[in-house]
Structures are given as structure tokens and as C-alpha cells.
Motif scaffolding. Structure first.
Motif, PDB file in Angstrom:
ATOM      1  N   ARG A 176       0.857  -1.190   0.000  1.00  0.00           N
ATOM      2  CA  ARG A 176       0.000   0.000   0.000  1.00  0.00           C
ATOM      3  C   ARG A 176       0.884   1.228   0.000  1.00  0.00           C
ATOM      4  O   ARG A 176       1.847   1.314   0.781  1.00  0.00           O
ATOM      5  N   VAL A 177       0.605   2.189  -0.897  1.00  0.00           N
ATOM      6  CA  VAL A 177       1.374   3.419  -0.968  1.00  0.00           C
ATOM      7  C   VAL A 177       0.537   4.561  -0.412  1.00  0.00           C
ATOM      8  O   VAL A 177      -0.691   4.589  -0.576  1.00  0.00           O
ATOM      9  N   VAL A 178       1.194   5.474   0.273  1.00  0.00           N
ATOM     10  CA  VAL A 178       0.527   6.643   0.857  1.00  0.00           C
ATOM     11  C   VAL A 178       1.325   7.882   0.464  1.00  0.00           C
ATOM     12  O   VAL A 178       2.537   7.953   0.721  1.00  0.00           O
ATOM     13  N   LEU A 179       0.658   8.822  -0.187  1.00  0.00           N
ATOM     14  CA  LEU A 179       1.270  10.128  -0.436  1.00  0.00           C
ATOM     15  C   LEU A 179       0.988  10.984   0.795  1.00  0.00           C
ATOM     16  O   LEU A 179      -0.101  11.527   0.968  1.00  0.00           O
ATOM     17  N   ASP A 180       1.975  11.092   1.654  1.00  0.00           N
ATOM     18  CA  ASP A 180       1.795  11.667   2.992  1.00  0.00           C
ATOM     19  C   ASP A 180       1.863  13.186   2.940  1.00  0.00           C
ATOM     20  O   ASP A 180       2.805  13.814   3.455  1.00  0.00           O
ATOM     21  N   TRP A 181       0.853  13.809   2.359  1.00  0.00           N
ATOM     22  CA  TRP A 181       0.839  15.264   2.238  1.00  0.00           C
ATOM     23  C   TRP A 181       0.675  15.952   3.597  1.00  0.00           C
ATOM     24  O   TRP A 181       1.060  17.107   3.774  1.00  0.00           O
TER      25      TRP A 181
END
Length: 860
Positions: free
Chosen positions: A701-706
Motif C-alpha cells: 500500500r502506498v501513501v502520499l503523505d501530504w
């Protein structure tokens, strides 16, 4: 075939045929009439390119994290180094083409070895009527090849014109504006290439020979060939008259047109113009505009790095420091007036306003939101956010010397209408009567060596003899050299044009500030029959000081008006005045003049109080303003010319108070809106596509941690501080969180939060009642040590996880004498339904039963 260029001015004039230069060459059109494409706009128009790259840079800079399934432990992805580049190129393609594609690279054995970005223009989706999207067709150098759906990652912008397929990037919506910008640049380039000469025709009078016309034509051809030939001359035996065709360049309104084009491009891109230009140019005030500080109002040109100022954040009015003051040169200035404030600012300066959204029906309430507006966009009737009261800093001494209200009254009296010197002491221009008697007695009590103020041995004060006052018909005198020296050290002395309110007075406790104002009112103010206060002086700086001090005490004030009075020995005399028109607030100042005190107590026109703008503090519609803030309705907004302006830079909330109005110092608010409204939604769509097509099949699972970006972390810190202050002030936790716009975890709503908080209160009250009545829980319900219970839960959790990983299921046998039977039953029920490790861990997260979740709960 070239078109002849012929112009005839009179019947006797002969046309000059310009066969060598047709219209296209004359006007700078060299046959480049191809329609502008999205990629062409990116290449040819700097504003479009900049918008695209700003968004690409912002998106590719978001930290990317990888996890195994739904777990919370961060993992490594072997191609993580490619991600910033792939995100940058994908964002550029989505803006330009509306689609982005990655090719999944495999080696000869079929094992994955990375990803490569593909040019969207080479990709064509292939559809099946029954199956939908089945693959792609890639065209390279005229050769077409099929590409399977499994070997490509595709990112599409939402398409509202079709059920399946990519939409259009924002660049396609501004091709007209991009064409205008492109041709404006081309026009300027061709204009200077022709020798900076506008489109011109030649009219030849008389009947020159063919040779003369040829010489003229050859000269004209060289003339149009560029700047280097612009100053050549030719002699002909005829009268030649140049005639300009079209409008002169100064009448084309090109700057205004270019500004409109840029605004349209920035709007389409969702990028604030403050990120495309010098952000400092968006926070400019004329040098004489007063910035409110904890030490009184100061012209922005006089501020220095490190000076303190008032700033408005989510928690209200706070202090911060000046990071820099930068002169920005000339700028167009707009004057914005309200009944109580006047602000002059550059056209693009952000000002805090309230945007009111009408209800959908006649019985639906209006909604209000805080927004930032440019000064040139503010109109009559708009609501501005103003500072109506400053925080009480609570000082009661100066340089180790304790202060009393009587001493501050005497100081205000001296600043209002006093003078003195070391030889005669202090002189107060108060006529003989009740008021003179009061202040003379105050001076004798306050300035004695044994009094609170001026005690020997404190600070720089020295022992001196008893103070005596001498009363005259129009003045009374305190004949003490040391009393004058004390006032001089504290900053009260000066003449009528040089006196100021000392900076330290603004930091005093509220009663002491009001005492100073009371003395100033008795000396140099007036109380009308309707209870309004009027202050006037020839000292403009002093009148602004007093006005700011009144505001710091929460007393409404009007704008300062100025005019020229009688002609004295030294020329015209300027006078400056303002009023405090709301008796209900004015009574806090008070007066020792019996006539003034009676007028303040007897409000002959009580309805005046209701005329003050609704929401000085408190709520307006659904909007709750922090303490100390209010609203001002704009009565006029107009352009007043150009002036030298200064930029103020500060950190924190990036706001400051200019002339009582909350303004922004930089484009930071615009930048945060850019991330929240443009980058975050885009990142969410990309993240979902990546997980669905790439990472989920791999169990990742990928998360774009903005949320970890600095611009959001700073906002969270400010909101956390504001939450603490609001709850400490008695605002309920759920209401404070909702007012601050805090997001709740796990899709929890505020109704859920309120229900849980109520359960917690009920549980706490039940325990309190049991303790008060001496009741004890039954042995089965008795609560063992909390640490022992937590350890028991950890043992059970480890056993359940081990069994689940071994494929035996999480519902393992576990007996405990520490945990309550009802809690054990709730945990077993959760374990029976656990489908993954995350749910197994979640089974041990309290509360297990609502009646056990509260202040007395032993669970973590």
C-alpha cells in the motif's frame, strides 16, 4: 501569390506597389497559423509552463510511504528512487494531456524490473463494447503496436463527457488565452525586428519616375529588414507621406490584456498568482500606515527586524516579531474606509474579509466564512475583520517601580495638558475647582517619598522632601525637581507637538491603562451630552497613540479626521480628532469631572450602542470570531494613486494588524489553499490509482503523505494551541474541535464524538456516585490494577497473532482472572470475525463495552 500593398491618399497621389513585401511580412505574420496545441502552449507561453511546473514540483515533493497491506509499519519499495520523477512527469501529463501512462518493465524471464513513463500522445485506449477498456495501442514513428492492459499503469483525469476514458487537462481550457499571450510576444518581437516601427503605408504625391519608385521600394525593403537598417535615408524627387495603419502601441491596452490572460491561466491551473510572481509584492503598505504593536502603533517604514507586533491567528490576537521590512518601490494604492478604520494598501494586498453565503430558502440561515481578498477587489458593503481589543499583558510596574491607578491618572493628565522643567517642576493646566482639587491631592499623595510610586531606593528614584502643590486660577504646580525628573525618565515629558504615549503603557494591566485614559480625558478630552467622548490635538502621532490605547482596552473609536484651524503666529494649525461614540463602552474610562461623570452615567441616547457593528466579539451567523476581533463594514473603497510601499515579513500566522484591520504579510495563506484545494485532491486520485493497479496486487500500500508537509504541520500546531486555549476558557471539546475544522479519525463524525464524550461523562458520574455512597463493585466487576490488565491484554494479543499467522485462527483459548468476563466475551466476539492481522490487533483496542469507557477506564 503576394498581395500588392497600395495606398492612395489623394486623387493625384500614385500608389507604391510593394511586391517584395506582402502583408504577412509587413505585419509580422510569417505563416505560423497552425492551431496552438496543449504541448505548444506549454512550450511557448511562460505563464503556462510555470503553472505546470509549480504543480509538478509540489506533487513530486510529497513524502511517499509504503506499507504491507493495512499494516502501520513502513516498508521499502525497490523502485522508490523512481517515484519522484514518475510523479513529476505524470502530473505534467495530466495537466497537459489529461492522462499519464507508466510502462511496467520486465526482463527476459518475465520478472518486473521497474517502470518507465510513456508519452501520452502515443497512447490510444482500446475499448470493447461489452468488456470496456481492454488495452492500448501505442504509435511510435508511425508504427502501431498493441499494449496489454496488465503492462501499463494509466492515470486519467475525471471525464464528465464520457463514461470511460481520459478527460482533458486544464491546459486545454486556456488555449485561447495562451494564443493571445503567444501572439503578443510575437507582435513585440516583430515590432522591434522591423526597427520598432508600426505598420505604415507610403503615399507618394506627384508623378515620380519608375526609377525613383524603385529606389524608394528598395529603401523601404531595407528599412523593414530590422533595427540595424532603421536609420538609413534615401532621397527621392517626390513628396512621401507615411501613414500609420492600426492603433499606436500605447493605445492597445496590452498590459491590461496580459494581466487578464495571466489571471485566467492561473485560475484554470489552480495556482495562486503569489506563487508565480514575487510573493513580497503581495504585502505592501505605504510608509505612513500604522502597524499595531504591543508597544503602540508604529509606521511600517519605522519598524525594524525583531520588533514585536500584534498578529491574528486561530486563537485570536497574539504577539510575534518582524522578520524583515523591505522597500518595494511605487505601487497603486487603494483606500478602504469603514466607520471606524481607514486602510491604505497596494492593489494586491490580501485583507481578511467575511464571505456571506445566503441560505437556500427563506428560512435557511446564512453561512459566513473567513476569506482573503485583494485590496482592489474589496467593495462597499464588504465585511472586514478588525481588532477591537488587545490581550491584557498585566504589568503593574515599570523598572521595578510599582504603579497605582492614581499615578497613571496623573500621568495621563500631564500628557494631555501639562508641561514643566527641572526649575519649576510639573505644571497642570486645570482650572480652579473640584477637578483641580482632586488632582492636586493625588499629586501630593502619589509623588511623596513614602508613596507607592517614587519610593526611595527603588530603581533610579532618590529620596526627596515632601511635595507641595501651588494652586492658581488656571493651573496647579507641583514644585518638585525630582517629580519632573521622574516623569522625564518615564517618557511623559515634551511639548504639545512632541508628546507621545510611552510604549510601556500599552503593556500595563487594564485598570492602569484605563486610569491613564481617564486622566487624559480630564485634561484634553470632552464628554458630550449624549455620553460620547471627543479627543482632539494638534499632535497627530499622540492622537493615534491615544486612539490605539483605547482600542487595546476594548473601547470602539472612530476614524481620525484632520483639518486646518486658525492662522496663528506660526502659520496654519492642524487639528486631529476622533470620537468614541458608544457610551456603554465609554463608561469604563470614567472621569473625575463631575459634569463628565454625570453625562457618562446618564445615556441620553441609548440606542447608539446598537449601531455598533454586530459581532464586536462573539458569533456572526455561523461564524465565531476569536476574542478581541470584530467586523467592520466597508463604506468606500477607491484608488488614490501611487505611493512608495513597504513589505513586512513575519512568521507564525503570517498576519499583522494595519490601522486596526487584519491583513496578510505574505502569500502563505494562498500557498496553503493551493495545497489544500489543488495538490491534495490530485494526490488522492493518483494514490488510489497506484494502489489499485500497482501496489495492491503486490500486497503493498502506498501513501502520499501530504499531511507531513511543513505547511500543514504549522497549521496543525496552531490549531492544537488554539484548542487548548478554547477548552481552558470553558468551550466544550467537541464544539472547539468543530470550530477549528479538525478532522476526526476512522470516519468518525462529530455526533459520534459527542456520544462518546457523553458516555464518558455518564461513566464518570456513576463512579463518583458509587464512591460518594460508599458502594463497591461486585467481585466480578471489581477493577484490578490497570497495569496488570494492560499486561494481560498484551499476552492474549501475542497468542492470538501467533495462532492467526499459523493459520489456526485468532479465536484462541485464553483464561484470565484479571479481565472482566464481559470484556473477555467482547474480545472473543471480535476475534471470531477477524480477517487479517490489523483486525486481530484491533480486537484488543478498548473500549469493549460502552459502560466501561470513561474517566475510570483502566484500559489504554
Amino acid at each position: 501569390m503576394p498581395t500588392n500593398w497600395i495606398y492612395t491618399a489623394t486623387p493625384a497621389a500614385k500608389g507604391v506597389t510593394m511586391n517584395a513585401y506582402d502583408w504577412a511580412h509587413a505585419w509580422g505574420n510569417h505563416g505560423d497559423d497552425a492551431a496552438l496545441t496543449e504541448h505548444g502552449a506549454y512550450q511557448a507561453v511562460a505563464w503556462v509552463r510555470r503553472c505546470v511546473e509549480v504543480r509538478c514540483n509540489a506533487l513530486s515533493a510529497i513524502p511517499v510511504k509504503y506499507y504491507r497491506g493495512k499494516g502501520s509499519t513502513e516498508r521499502q519499495w525497490e523502485y522508490a528512487d523512481l517515484m519522484p520523477y514518475l510523479l513529476w512527469m505524470s502530473e505534467a501529463a495530466l495537466q497537459t494531456y489529461g492522462a499519464a501512462y507508466w510502462l511496467k518493465l520486465v526482463n527476459q524471464f518475465g520478472f518486473e524490473k521497474g517502470y518507465r513513463w510513456l508519452l501520452p500522445a502515443t497512447m490510444k485506449p482500446v475499448y470493447d463494447r461489452m468488456k470496456g477498456l481492454t488495452g492500448f495501442e501505442r504509435t511510435v514513428n508511425g508504427e502501431k503496436e498493441p499494449v496489454s492492459l496488465d503492462s501499463v499503469l494509466y492515470l486519467w483525469t475525471p471525464n464528465i463527457a464520457a463514461e470511460v476514458g481520459p478527460g482533458e487537462g486544464w491546459v486545454s481550457s486556456i488555449l485561447t488565452e495562451s494564443g493571445i499571450a503567444k501572439y503578443m510576444n510575437q507582435f513585440a518581437s516583430d515590432f522591434f525586428a522591423r526597427g520598432a516601427m508600426p505598420g505604415t503605408l507610403l503615399s507618394v504625391e506627384g508623378n515620380p519616375s519608375r526609377d525613383e519608385l524603385d529606389r524608394l521600394e528598395q529603401w523601404w525593403r531595407r528599412f523593414l529588414s530590422g533595427v540595424k537598417r532603421a536609420w538609413e535615408t534615401v532621397a527621392v524627387k517626390a513628396t512621401v507621406k507615411p501613414v500609420v495603419v492600426g492603433y499606436p502601441t500605447d493605445q492597445l491596452a496590452m498590459p491590461e490584456l496580459l494581466k487578464a490572460v495571466r489571471e485566467q491561466i492561473a485560475v484554470a491551473a489552480g495556482v495562486p498568482q503569489t506563487m508565480l510572481e514575487d510573493a513580497a509584492n503581495y504585502a505592501c503598505l505605504p510608509g505612513d500606515q500604522l502597524v499595531w504593536t504591543p508597544n503602540g502603533p508604529k509606521p511600517i517604514a519605522d519598524l525594524q527586524t525583531g520588533d514585536q507586533l500584534w498578529q491574528v491567528g486561530q486563537s485570536g490576537v497574539v504577539t510575534n516579531s518582524v522578520d524583515a521590512i523591505i522597500a518595494q518601490g511605487l505601487a497603486p494604492i487603494y483606500e478602504i474606509k469603514t466607520p471606524h478604520r481607514t486602510l491604505r494598501a497596494s492593489d494586491n494586498h490580501p485583507v481578511m474579509c467575511v464571505s456571506v453565503i445566503p441560505g437556500r430558502g427563506p428560512y435557511q440561515p446564512q453561512e459566513a466564512h473567513l476569506v482573503w481578498k485583494r485590496a482592489d477587489q474589496i467593495q462597499r458593503g464588504d465585511l472586514l475583520v478588525s481588532v477591537e481589543e488587545c490581550p491584557d499583558r498585566g504589568r503593574t510596574d515599570i523598572n521595578g517601580m510599582a504603579l497605582t491607578e492614581e499615578f497613571m491618572e496623573l500621568a495621563g493628565l500631564y500628557v494631555g495638558d501639562g508641561d514643566g522643567d527641572e526649575r519649576t517642576g510639573l505644571r497642570f493646566a486645570i482650572p480652579r475647582g473640584q477637578l483641580q482639587d482632586y488632582y492636586a491631592s493625588v499629586a501630593e499623595r502619589t509623588l511623596q517619598p513614602s508613596s507607592t510610586v517614587g519610593q526611595p531606593g527603588r530603581g533610579r528614584n532618590r529620596s526627596y522632601g515632601p511635595v507641595r502643590t501651588r494652586k492658581r486660577h488656571y493651573i496647579f504646580v507641583v514644585g518638585s525637581k525630582h517629580a519632573y525628573q521622574l516623569f522625564e525618565r518615564l517618557g511623559f515629558t515634551g511639548n504639545a507637538r512632541t508628546k507621545r504615549v510611552p510604549a510601556w503603557v500599552y503593556g500595563l494591566a487594564l485598570p492602569l491603562r484605563l486610569a491613564f485614559l481617564r486622566g487624559y480625558l480630564d485634561a484634553d478630552g470632552t464628554v458630550g451630552k449624549d455620553g460620547r467622548l471627543v479627543f482632539g490635538s494638534c499632535n497627530k502621532a499622540l492622537i493615534h497613540d491615544v486612539r490605539a490605547l483605547l482600542v487595546s482596552c476594548g473601547i470602539p473609536v472612530s476614524n481620525v479626521t484632520s483639518d486646518v484651524g486658525r492662522i496663528g503666529n506660526y502659520g496654519p494649525i492642524e487639528s486631529h480628532r476622533f470620537i468614541c461614540g458608544y457610551p456603554a463602552y465609554n463608561r469604563a474610562v470614567g472621569s473625575h469631572d463631575e459634569r463628565y461623570a454625570d453625562r457618562l452615567a446618564h445615556d441620553s441616547n441609548g440606542s447608539r450602542d446598537g449601531r455598533y457593528v454586530a459581532g464586536v466579539t462573539g458569533s456572526v451567523w455561523n461564524l465565531t470570531l476569536p476574542a478581541g476581533l470584530g467586523l467592520e463594514r466597508v463604506t468606500s473603497a477607491r484608488f488614490v494613486g501611487e505611493e512608495e510601499v513597504y513589505d513586512l515579513c513575519t512568521s507564525g500566522a503570517h498576519t499583522f494588524v494595519a490601522e486596526g484591520i487584519v491583513v496578510h504579510n505574505t502569500a502563505a495563506e494562498h500557498h496553503q489553499a493551493f495545497y489544500s484545494e489543488t495538490i491534495v485532491p490530485e494526490a488522492t486520485l493518483i494514490e488510489a490509482a497506484l494502489n489499485q493497479q500497482v501496489f495492491a496486487p503486490q500486497g503493498l500500500r502506498v501513501v502520499l503523505d501530504w499531511q507531513s508537509l511543513d505547511i500543514f504541520q504549522q497549521d496543525e500546531a496552531e490549531r492544537a494551541q488554539a484548542l487548548g486555549q478554547m477548552t481552558a476558557a470553558g468551550v466544550p471539546l467537541d464544539l472547539a474541535m468543530e470550530m477549528l475544522g479538525m478532522e476526526l479519525p476512522n470516519q468518525m463524525t462529530y455526533d459520534d464524538l459527542r456520544a462518546r464524550l457523553e458516555q464518558e461523562k455518564e461513566a464518570g458520574r456513576a463512579i463518583a456516585q458509587q464512591i460518594a455512597s460508599g458502594q463497591q463493585r461486585d467481585d466480578a466487576e471489581a477493577q484490578p490494577d490497570a497495569g496488570e490488565q494492560r499486561e494481560e491484554l498484551r499476552r492474549w494479543q501475542r497468542k492470538a497473532l501467533k495462532a492467526f499467522k499459523a493459520g489456526q485462527g485468532a479465536a484462541v483459548e485464553f483464561d484470565s482472572d484479571v479481565l472482566a468476563p464481559a470484556d473477555q466475551a467482547a474480545i472473543r466476539a471480535r476475534l471470531d470475525g477477524a480477517q487479517n492481522e490489523e483486525e486481530v490487533r484491533g480486537a484488543f483496542v478498548p473500549p469493549f463495552r460502552p459502560d466501561r469507557w470513561g474517566e475510570g477506564s483502566p484500559y489504554p
